[in-house]
Design an enzyme around this catalytic site. Structure first.
Site, PDB file in Angstrom:
ATOM      1  CD  GLN A 141     -28.084 -18.555 -32.010  1.00  0.00           C
ATOM      2  OE1 GLN A 141     -26.937 -18.944 -32.053  1.00  0.00           O
ATOM      3  NE2 GLN A 141     -28.948 -18.709 -33.009  1.00  0.00           N
ATOM      4  CB  SER A 142     -33.051 -20.315 -26.341  1.00  0.00           C
ATOM      5  OG  SER A 142     -33.559 -19.002 -26.344  1.00  0.00           O
TER       6      SER A 142
END
Length: 689
Positions: free
Chosen positions: A18-19
């Site tokens: 996830q960023s």
């Protein structure tokens, strides 16, 4: 079938990413879907499933990702039969990483599985499809980022974008901000700006607040309480942020900082937080909201802070330093343009000089100019007093008012803290009263919170009582009259014994921006640049080499040089004291001081019998040679019969031997012996045993 037995012989790797940290906190469903791919790999037939989640919270746009590097290493070693991800964007958001992954998978025969299907990178059609997916993912990221940034900038240009709000302000409706309704917060911030206007230094404000124990508000974010205010003793960065943030001047800004992208070990590295110059800010809207000080005062503070930045460029004058010299940081060499340095010497360390040593320090060449500080400081001080004299009464009235207000500043802050502590204690009591006493699981915790709040109330009350016990008395009428009298005569206040060099420096810096100094024709020529833009030319005489304010009178050296050929040091000291002569420091003469003076000026010490060697005699010696009394010799000298020299009154008479042995001198001496001592015929001569 694209899944072959050779793929089952190797393991399946699930890549989870996830960023941002915000996605980790607020988007758990996406993370559950990605971890769920492990079950899908087992359903497809893999027994050895490895989950790589080292890149949670990392962007896939090209930055360093240890989890992705681990995946590539496992593929190259032939340990990966399949790579699973919910979509292409989880694996990579840039073409370099994506095509590297496809190339390695094609070389070793690793398949890629997402929610849409199974892809064999060795097949041209699947390879083309994977390439298009990667390109579209990269394009999607670029478009989304561009749209988001433009939307942010459009809202910022209207002055409505607030990602965070500084302490002292709260968000209101219609994307606006307003001052915090908490009086303690507002007055604590106002005190910081007031102290800076008095001390004119961020560090001095920080030290003053710490010494007085005054706490400042800070913002604390927690998941349970959200945004809340906590009170702490200030650190330097806190005071610096308050004094340099344009929001407190009533201005809205956007784009004060920027990011820089560098390449390290083949990977993109983004460094954020680089400050831009004001001309490069994207948005600046003065008078956007109510400020804690006016925009003009804020800009004046920024100029002062920039001037206090020592050794940052050639133009800043630097902050005030310790020492008695008044013009440190204000003088600039008119020959080379560099700032002049301050140096001290002497036993007490108060003897100062201004030197232009920039060329020596930077290039090793000769120093430019240098001169003593006494006359220059006196000239600038006199000029400043002349300019400020009309404002003396107004400054005195302000000083009287400030002396009465400063006594109550610390007490007022403690009073506000006590009021807040009492509110929190009352709030804790209401919570305790509202719960069922039999529910001890809840009542016990609420009782503990109430006791903590009551302890804080007692501490604040004790602090307030301690301040009241040592509270100084307010200035009486006599003190106020004294201040007003000195305001009418600023020179008296300037030279007052209690007026320190720090006070004089602040006065000078308040009106003088810079002084350009040159040395021409044994004169120190100064051009004073005032804060208002006016200029004044001044000139003072420069001391010659060896001359200073403690130099001896110029007629003293020839006098001592002559006496040293006639008398020893002790007799010279006695004679100079009888004549009223003093040293350069206004002291009397002693044998050791005469000795030091001779050594400094290269004068030989008197040697016994050296007058006789030169054929010179004193009046006593001449009387013995002529067989007469010394008074007879003195009468002959005064009558002009016997040539003699006396350099000054009290010095011995110098008579040459050739003159004493002249026949006419002996005749005068014999005549003097035959002449009676008194006109009285019956005068008797007494013989002393």
């Amino acid at each position: 079938m694209k899944i072959l037995p050779e793929h089952f012989a190797r393991g399946a790797y699930v890549y989870v990413r996830q960023s941002t940290a915000d996605q980790l906190a607020n988007n758990p469903e996406s993370r559950r879907r990605q971890y769920g791919l492990a079950d899908r790999a087992r359903d497809l037939g893999w027994s050895d499933v490895t989950v790589i989640d080292d890149d949670l919270g990392r962007s896939g746009s090209g930055v360093s990702r240890p989890g992705f590097e681990k995946l590539l290493a496992a593929i190259c070693e032939g340990r990966v039969g399949a790579v699973l991800a919910i979509e292409v964007s989880r694996l990579a958001r840039n073409g370099r990483d994506w095509h590297t992954l496809i190339e390695f998978c094609g070389l070793v025969g690793t398949i890629i599985i997402d929610e849409d299907g199974i892809y064999e990178p060795r097949h041209p059609n699947d390879r083309m499809l994977l390439g298009m997916k990667g390109t579209m993912s990269e394009l999607e990221l670029s478009i989304l980022r561009a749209r988001s940034l433009e939307a942010l900038k459009a809202k910022a240009r209207r002055g409505e974008l607030f990602l965070t709000v500084a302490v002292g302000y709260v968000k209101s409706r219609h994307d606006r901000i307003e001052m915090d309704p908490d009086q303690r917060v507002r007055e604590a911030l106002a005190l910081v700006f007031k102290r800076f206007s008095e001390l004119q230094s961020i560090r001095q404000v920080h030290l003053a607040l710490r010494n007085e124990g005054i706490m400042l508000p800070a913002i604390c974010y927690t998941r349970e309480a959200g945004r809340s205010i906590v009170w702490k003793l200030p650190v330097y960065n806190t005071v610096h942020h308050i004094l340099t943030n344009p929001i407190y001047g009533g201005a809205y800004t956007f784009g004060r900082t920027c990011s820089r992208v560098t390449i390290e070990e083949g990977r993109k590295r983004i460094v954020r937080g680089f400050r831009r110059e004001r001309a490069d800010w994207e948005v600046l809207i003065p008078d956007h909201h109510e400020g804690y000080l006016s925009w003009a005062d804020f800009e004046r503070n920024q100029r002062l802070i920039a001037d206090n930045a020592t050794s940052k460029g050639m133009m800043p004058r630097g902050a005030m330093r310790k020492g008695e010299l008044l013009l440190g940081g204000l003088l600039r060499c008119g020959h080379c343009g560099r700032k002049l340095h301050v140096c001290y010497s002497g036993s007490n360390g108060n003897t100062g000089r201004y030197n232009c040593r920039g060329a020596l320090i930077n290039h090793g060449t000769d120093p430019c100019i240098g001169f003593g500080s006494l006359r220059v400081d006196q000239a600038i001080g006199a000029e400043v007093l002349e300019r400020l004299q009309p404002l003396g009464i107004e400054a005195a009235l302000t000083a009287v008012k400030a002396s009465n207000q400063q006594v109550n500043e610390k007490r007022h802050q403690v009073t506000l803290a006590l009021e807040q502590a009492r509110y929190e204690a009352a709030h804790a009591q209401r919570q305790y009263d509202a719960v069922d006493p039999d529910n001890r699981l809840v009542a016990g915790e609420l009782e503990r919170r109430w006791n903590v709040a009551l302890t804080l109330v007692r501490e604040r009350q004790a602090e307030l009582d301690a301040l009241d016990s040592r509270k100084p008395e307010a200035s009486d009428d006599n003190e106020r009259l004294e201040i007003l009298r000195m305001g009418a005569d600023l020179s008296e206040a300037w030279n007052h014994p209690k007026a320190t060099s720090v006070t004089r420096k602040r006065i000078i810096r308040a009106v003088v921006r810079e002084i350009v100094v040159r040395i021409d024709d044994d004169q120190i020529k100064m051009m004073v640049h005032w804060q208002g833009g006016d200029h004044t030319a001044l000139a003072v005489r420069q001391n010659k080499a060896g001359h200073h304010r403690w130099s001896s009178p110029p007629d003293l050296e020839p006098l001592i040089r002559t006496l040293a050929r006639q008398l020893p040091d002790r007799d010279i000291a006695s004679l100079l004291n009888r004549l009223g002569k003093v040293t350069g420091r206004q002291n009397g003469w002693t044998q050791s001081r005469i000795c030091s003076f001779r050594n400094q000026h290269g004068i030989e010490v008197y040697k016994a019998g050296e007058r006789v060697t030169r054929g010179e005699h004193t009046m006593q010696e001449a009387a013995e040679m002529l067989g007469v009394r010394p008074m007879a010799v003195l009468r002959m000298i005064r009558a002009g019969h016997l040539p003699a020299e006396q350099y000054c009154k009290g010095a011995p008479w110098v008579i040459r031997r050739d003159d004493i042995e002249r026949p006419d001198i002996k005749h005068h001496a014999e005549s003097g012996m035959r002449r009676p001592l008194s006109k009285l015929s019956d005068q008797r001569t007494m013989t002393f045993q």
